[in-house]
Scaffold this motif. Structure first.
Motif, PDB file in Angstrom:
ATOM      1  N   ALA A 155       5.455  12.376  -6.141  1.00 24.66           N
ATOM      2  CA  ALA A 155       6.128  12.402  -5.192  1.00 24.66           C
ATOM      3  C   ALA A 155       5.518  11.942  -3.827  1.00 24.66           C
ATOM      4  O   ALA A 155       6.086  11.304  -3.068  1.00 24.66           O
ATOM      5  N   ALA A 156       4.110  12.092  -3.758  1.00 27.39           N
ATOM      6  CA  ALA A 156       3.468  11.416  -2.586  1.00 27.39           C
ATOM      7  C   ALA A 156       3.280   9.940  -2.716  1.00 27.39           C
ATOM      8  O   ALA A 156       3.256   9.333  -1.743  1.00 27.39           O
ATOM      9  N   ALA A 157       3.018   9.501  -3.925  1.00 19.78           N
ATOM     10  CA  ALA A 157       3.148   7.804  -4.198  1.00 19.78           C
ATOM     11  C   ALA A 157       4.207   7.330  -3.841  1.00 19.78           C
ATOM     12  O   ALA A 157       4.468   6.202  -3.058  1.00 19.78           O
ATOM     13  N   ASP A 158       5.183   8.255  -4.014  1.00 22.46           N
ATOM     14  CA  ASP A 158       6.709   7.416  -3.699  1.00 22.46           C
ATOM     15  C   ASP A 158       6.917   7.527  -2.243  1.00 22.46           C
ATOM     16  O   ASP A 158       7.491   6.484  -1.639  1.00 22.46           O
ATOM     17  N   ARG A 159       6.461   8.527  -1.750  1.00 23.72           N
ATOM     18  CA  ARG A 159       6.666   8.557   0.137  1.00 23.72           C
ATOM     19  C   ARG A 159       5.913   7.583   0.574  1.00 23.72           C
ATOM     20  O   ARG A 159       6.198   6.798   1.319  1.00 23.72           O
ATOM     21  N   LEU A 160       4.540   7.342   0.151  1.00 25.28           N
ATOM     22  CA  LEU A 160       3.229   6.733   0.945  1.00 25.28           C
ATOM     23  C   LEU A 160       3.899   5.171   0.684  1.00 25.28           C
ATOM     24  O   LEU A 160       3.753   4.190   1.606  1.00 25.28           O
ATOM     25  N   ALA A 161       4.553   4.965  -0.509  1.00 23.61           N
ATOM     26  CA  ALA A 161       4.920   3.330  -0.840  1.00 23.61           C
ATOM     27  C   ALA A 161       6.046   2.742   0.232  1.00 23.61           C
ATOM     28  O   ALA A 161       6.262   1.640   0.240  1.00 23.61           O
ATOM     29  N   GLN A 162       6.797   3.798   0.776  1.00 23.84           N
ATOM     30  CA  GLN A 162       7.826   3.430   1.536  1.00 23.84           C
ATOM     31  C   GLN A 162       7.194   3.211   2.885  1.00 23.84           C
ATOM     32  O   GLN A 162       8.107   2.622   3.840  1.00 23.84           O
ATOM     33  N   VAL A 163       5.938   3.421   3.202  1.00 25.82           N
ATOM     34  CA  VAL A 163       5.173   3.168   4.643  1.00 25.82           C
ATOM     35  C   VAL A 163       5.158   1.401   4.815  1.00 25.82           C
ATOM     36  O   VAL A 163       4.564   0.941   3.861  1.00 25.82           O
ATOM     37  N   PRO A 164       5.867   0.997   5.874  1.00 23.76           N
ATOM     38  CA  PRO A 164       5.631  -0.476   6.001  1.00 23.76           C
ATOM     39  C   PRO A 164       4.104  -0.864   5.883  1.00 23.76           C
ATOM     40  O   PRO A 164       3.222   0.028   6.681  1.00 23.76           O
ATOM     41  N   GLY A 165       3.747  -1.619   5.231  1.00 22.86           N
ATOM     42  CA  GLY A 165       2.254  -2.249   5.297  1.00 22.86           C
ATOM     43  C   GLY A 165       1.504  -1.469   4.122  1.00 22.86           C
ATOM     44  O   GLY A 165       0.174  -1.529   4.053  1.00 22.86           O
ATOM     45  N   VAL A 166       2.183  -0.885   3.138  1.00 22.60           N
ATOM     46  CA  VAL A 166       1.408   0.071   2.063  1.00 22.60           C
ATOM     47  C   VAL A 166       2.312  -0.312   0.800  1.00 22.60           C
ATOM     48  O   VAL A 166       3.318  -0.409   0.594  1.00 22.60           O
ATOM     49  N   GLU A 167       1.136  -0.683  -0.103  1.00 26.21           N
ATOM     50  CA  GLU A 167       1.427  -1.148  -1.484  1.00 26.21           C
ATOM     51  C   GLU A 167       1.106  -0.325  -2.479  1.00 26.21           C
ATOM     52  O   GLU A 167      -0.420  -0.113  -2.321  1.00 26.21           O
ATOM     53  N   VAL A 202      -0.902   0.436  -5.779  1.00 23.69           N
ATOM     54  CA  VAL A 202      -1.294  -0.556  -6.714  1.00 23.69           C
ATOM     55  C   VAL A 202      -1.373  -0.225  -8.322  1.00 23.69           C
ATOM     56  O   VAL A 202      -0.957  -0.889  -9.219  1.00 23.69           O
ATOM     57  N   THR A 203      -1.415   1.180  -8.244  1.00 22.83           N
ATOM     58  CA  THR A 203      -1.368   1.771  -9.489  1.00 22.83           C
ATOM     59  C   THR A 203      -0.306   2.422  -9.858  1.00 22.83           C
ATOM     60  O   THR A 203       0.279   3.756  -9.640  1.00 22.83           O
ATOM     61  N   PRO A 204       0.763   1.780 -10.633  1.00 21.48           N
ATOM     62  CA  PRO A 204       2.308   2.576 -11.018  1.00 21.48           C
ATOM     63  C   PRO A 204       2.155   3.731 -11.856  1.00 21.48           C
ATOM     64  O   PRO A 204       2.808   4.537 -11.947  1.00 21.48           O
ATOM     65  N   THR A 205       1.033   3.824 -12.867  1.00 21.12           N
ATOM     66  CA  THR A 205       0.822   4.980 -13.760  1.00 21.12           C
ATOM     67  C   THR A 205      -0.651   5.659 -13.183  1.00 21.12           C
ATOM     68  O   THR A 205      -1.280   4.886 -13.152  1.00 21.12           O
ATOM     69  N   PHE A 206      -0.629   6.892 -13.142  1.00 24.32           N
ATOM     70  CA  PHE A 206      -1.674   7.840 -12.899  1.00 24.32           C
ATOM     71  C   PHE A 206      -1.607   9.246 -13.092  1.00 24.32           C
ATOM     72  O   PHE A 206      -0.417   9.643 -13.559  1.00 24.32           O
ATOM     73  N   PHE A 207      -2.462   9.814 -12.938  1.00 24.14           N
ATOM     74  CA  PHE A 207      -2.318  11.284 -13.040  1.00 24.14           C
ATOM     75  C   PHE A 207      -2.154  12.015 -11.544  1.00 24.14           C
ATOM     76  O   PHE A 207      -0.968  12.263 -11.343  1.00 24.14           O
ATOM     77  N   ASN A 208      -3.245  12.544 -10.859  1.00 22.47           N
ATOM     78  CA  ASN A 208      -3.157  12.847  -9.669  1.00 22.47           C
ATOM     79  C   ASN A 208      -3.751  12.084  -8.293  1.00 22.47           C
ATOM     80  O   ASN A 208      -3.869  12.533  -7.397  1.00 22.47           O
ATOM     81  N   GLU A 209      -4.290  10.775  -8.860  1.00 17.11           N
ATOM     82  CA  GLU A 209      -4.856  10.081  -7.980  1.00 17.11           C
ATOM     83  C   GLU A 209      -4.579   8.632  -8.395  1.00 17.11           C
ATOM     84  O   GLU A 209      -4.364   8.100  -9.348  1.00 17.11           O
ATOM     85  N   PHE A 210      -4.233   7.950  -7.427  1.00 19.07           N
ATOM     86  CA  PHE A 210      -3.649   6.523  -7.000  1.00 19.07           C
ATOM     87  C   PHE A 210      -4.127   5.535  -5.884  1.00 19.07           C
ATOM     88  O   PHE A 210      -4.723   6.287  -5.064  1.00 19.07           O
ATOM     89  N   THR A 211      -4.247   4.559  -6.215  1.00 15.97           N
ATOM     90  CA  THR A 211      -4.598   3.596  -4.989  1.00 15.97           C
ATOM     91  C   THR A 211      -3.603   2.756  -4.438  1.00 15.97           C
ATOM     92  O   THR A 211      -2.590   2.533  -4.943  1.00 15.97           O
ATOM     93  N   LEU A 212      -3.773   2.688  -3.148  1.00 12.76           N
ATOM     94  CA  LEU A 212      -2.846   1.877  -2.296  1.00 12.76           C
ATOM     95  C   LEU A 212      -3.293   0.644  -1.471  1.00 12.76           C
ATOM     96  O   LEU A 212      -4.820   0.786  -1.320  1.00 12.76           O
ATOM     97  N   LYS A 213      -2.912  -0.247  -1.492  1.00 12.79           N
ATOM     98  CA  LYS A 213      -3.396  -1.626  -0.748  1.00 12.79           C
ATOM     99  C   LYS A 213      -2.630  -1.445   0.582  1.00 12.79           C
ATOM    100  O   LYS A 213      -1.550  -1.587   0.857  1.00 12.79           O
ATOM    101  N   LEU A 214      -3.308  -1.460   1.582  1.00 13.42           N
ATOM    102  CA  LEU A 214      -3.048  -1.389   3.026  1.00 13.42           C
ATOM    103  C   LEU A 214      -3.007  -2.868   3.551  1.00 13.42           C
ATOM    104  O   LEU A 214      -3.480  -3.907   3.066  1.00 13.42           O
ATOM    105  N   SER A 215      -2.235  -3.025   4.503  1.00 19.47           N
ATOM    106  CA  SER A 215      -1.993  -4.329   5.209  1.00 19.47           C
ATOM    107  C   SER A 215      -3.300  -4.859   5.984  1.00 19.47           C
ATOM    108  O   SER A 215      -3.432  -6.064   6.285  1.00 19.47           O
TER     109      SER A 215
END
Length: 452
Positions: A365-377, A379-392
């Motif tokens: 749920a957190a990954a889905d919400r944060l991915a909606q933030v402009p300037g946030v991508e 990176v890891t579509p599959t994960f357990f409880n930890e994921f990586t974002l690429k910022l602008s």
């Protein structure tokens, strides 16, 4: 008043005997910038106990307490809810003050606890056997590499780019003294890990391949093909688990063919505690048990046929001839192992699976919400409880700005890999059962503002 029993003459003679020109020469391996050249800044040379207490309390109040702010830090140390009964039980006198269980006739409680701990760890990691704990995850990883050299009689260790850089640092530091040839690489900000690259790197000189599961970016790989490739070349596959709660939801490394599985047990029963003490997990296939470091507790019967527990295997240097020892790390984290075992017992298999599911749902749920933030991508579509974002833009100053807003947003890859431009926009976010939907929304809103 300081207690300094040695005179200048004593020190001069000691330095002469060991062949060192000065005391400073004994610290040659410590980087110059890490050494103190004078008193600690901000502390007076003399003060009353009351003044020191007030000063230190004021410094402590500058910290952000994990339980009081939105908290998304991970990368090897995770905030989980630890039941109050864990702390209550480990403080019982027979456990809190117990020393190492060398004398089975007076240490049955400690030995039985370690026996149960070993059973839990072996089942969790998917290995035939597990030892009575190691110092922490990073040193357990290094001990696995050394063990692989003993088994294969080779010295080349191939380390995945997805292995925690602190674990890599421990391995490369220790290899300076053993002659092991450590091949390490950097991760890439990509959805997939480096399994194919690792397979291609295995040759007839390879003792082991070390891979993290899930890896430093949160990616989860099927290790079966890598295990088969290692077996074909008679090398060992070492899997490192820094978040053992994940194994309540995903296949264990042992099930996929890993020869040795090590990890950090902090997530279960042990708080963050400013980085330690933690507890190392170590399991392997039964055929390698005699090369396993540390200690192994076993169940037996006494002369009257009553059930009892003993140290079955103990290959540390103070127990046998040094040249025969499998480890010179003489600390197993007994009290932390007890905390791990109590928490695991309270959870049971059903509880662990439920905890893992709660972590994954919250993180998704957190990954889905944060991915909606402009300037946030994401990176890891599959994960357990930890994921990586690429910022602008570079993540490290953004993390600092969010900390000023009392939000601990995650771990910037620029902090873990300083100077590596390709990784500086990466942000690793961990979401456990302790993070609420409100915390996630607070992070998302603040991130939108600082990236605008």
């Amino acid at each position: 008043m300081r207690y300094l029993p040695l005179t200048d003459t004593d020190r001069t003679e000691m330095l002469r005997v060991i062949g060192a020109p000065s005391i400073d020469a004994l610290f040659a391996d410590v980087p110059e910038e890490a050494r103190l050249t004078g008193p600690i800044h901000g502390l007076p040379n003399h003060a009353s106990e009351l003044a020191v207490e007030r000063h230190m309390s004021a410094l402590a109040r500058q910290n952000l307490v994990a339980g009081e702010v939105p908290f998304f830090l991970g990368c090897g140390a995770y905030r989980h809810h630890v039941p109050a009964s864990v702390d209550h039980l480990i403080q019982r006198g027979e456990f809190l003050t117990a020393y190492t269980p060398y004398q089975p006739e007076i240490a049955q409680g400690t030995l039985q606890m370690l026996f149960e701990f070993q059973t839990q760890v072996a089942r969790l990691l998917g290995t035939d056997v597990a030892n009575a704990s190691m110092y922490d995850g990073s040193t357990a990883c290094w001990e696995a590499i050394v063990m692989a050299r003993r088994v294969t009689r080779r010295a080349k260790a191939v380390l995945s780019g997805g292995l925690h850089p602190h674990y890599v640092s421990v391995a490369t530091t220790m290899a300076k003294f053993t002659g092991d040839d450590v091949h390490a690489s950097l991760p890439e900000l990509a959805a997939e890990g480096d399994i194919e690259t690792l397979i291609a790197a295995i040759d007839d000189d390879t003792s082991c391949v070390v891979v993290q599961y899930p890896d430093i970016l949160g990616r989860i790989a099927d290790l079966s093909e890598l295990a088969a490739a290692c077996q074909a070349k008679k090398a060992l596959l070492i899997a490192v688990v820094t978040e053992p709660v994940a194994l309540g939801a995903i296949r264990s490394p042992g099930e996929m063919g890993a020869d040795i599985v090590v990890g950090e047990g902090q997530s279960i029963g042990v708080g963050l505690q400013f980085g330690g003490p933690y507890v190392g997990l170590f399991g392997c296939k039964e055929k390698y048990v005699r090369q396993m470091p540390g200690r192994l507790c076993g169940e037996t019967v006494d002369a009257e046929g009553k059930r009892g527990f003993v140290l079955t295997l103990s290959t540390r240097e103070q127990h046998i001839r040094r040249e025969k020892a499998t480890s010179n790390i003489c600390t197993n984290s007994g009290l932390c192992a007890l905390a791990f075992s109590i928490h695991m017992t309270l959870l049971g298999e059903k509880g662990l699976r439920g905890l893992a599911e709660a972590n994954h749902l919250a993180a998704s749920a957190a990954a889905d919400r944060l991915a909606q933030v402009p300037g946030v991508e994401l990176v890891t579509p599959t994960f357990f409880n930890e994921f990586t974002l690429k910022l602008s833009r570079e993540a490290r100053p953004i993390v600092r700005e969010l900390a000023d807003r009392r939000i601990l947003a995650g771990v910037s890859l620029g902090r873990l890999y300083p100077g590596i431009q390709a990784l500086e926009k990466g942000l690793v976010v961990a979401v456990t059962e302790t993070a609420t939907a409100e915390d996630v929304e607070t992070l998302a809103t603040a991130l939108e503002e600082v990236l605008a």
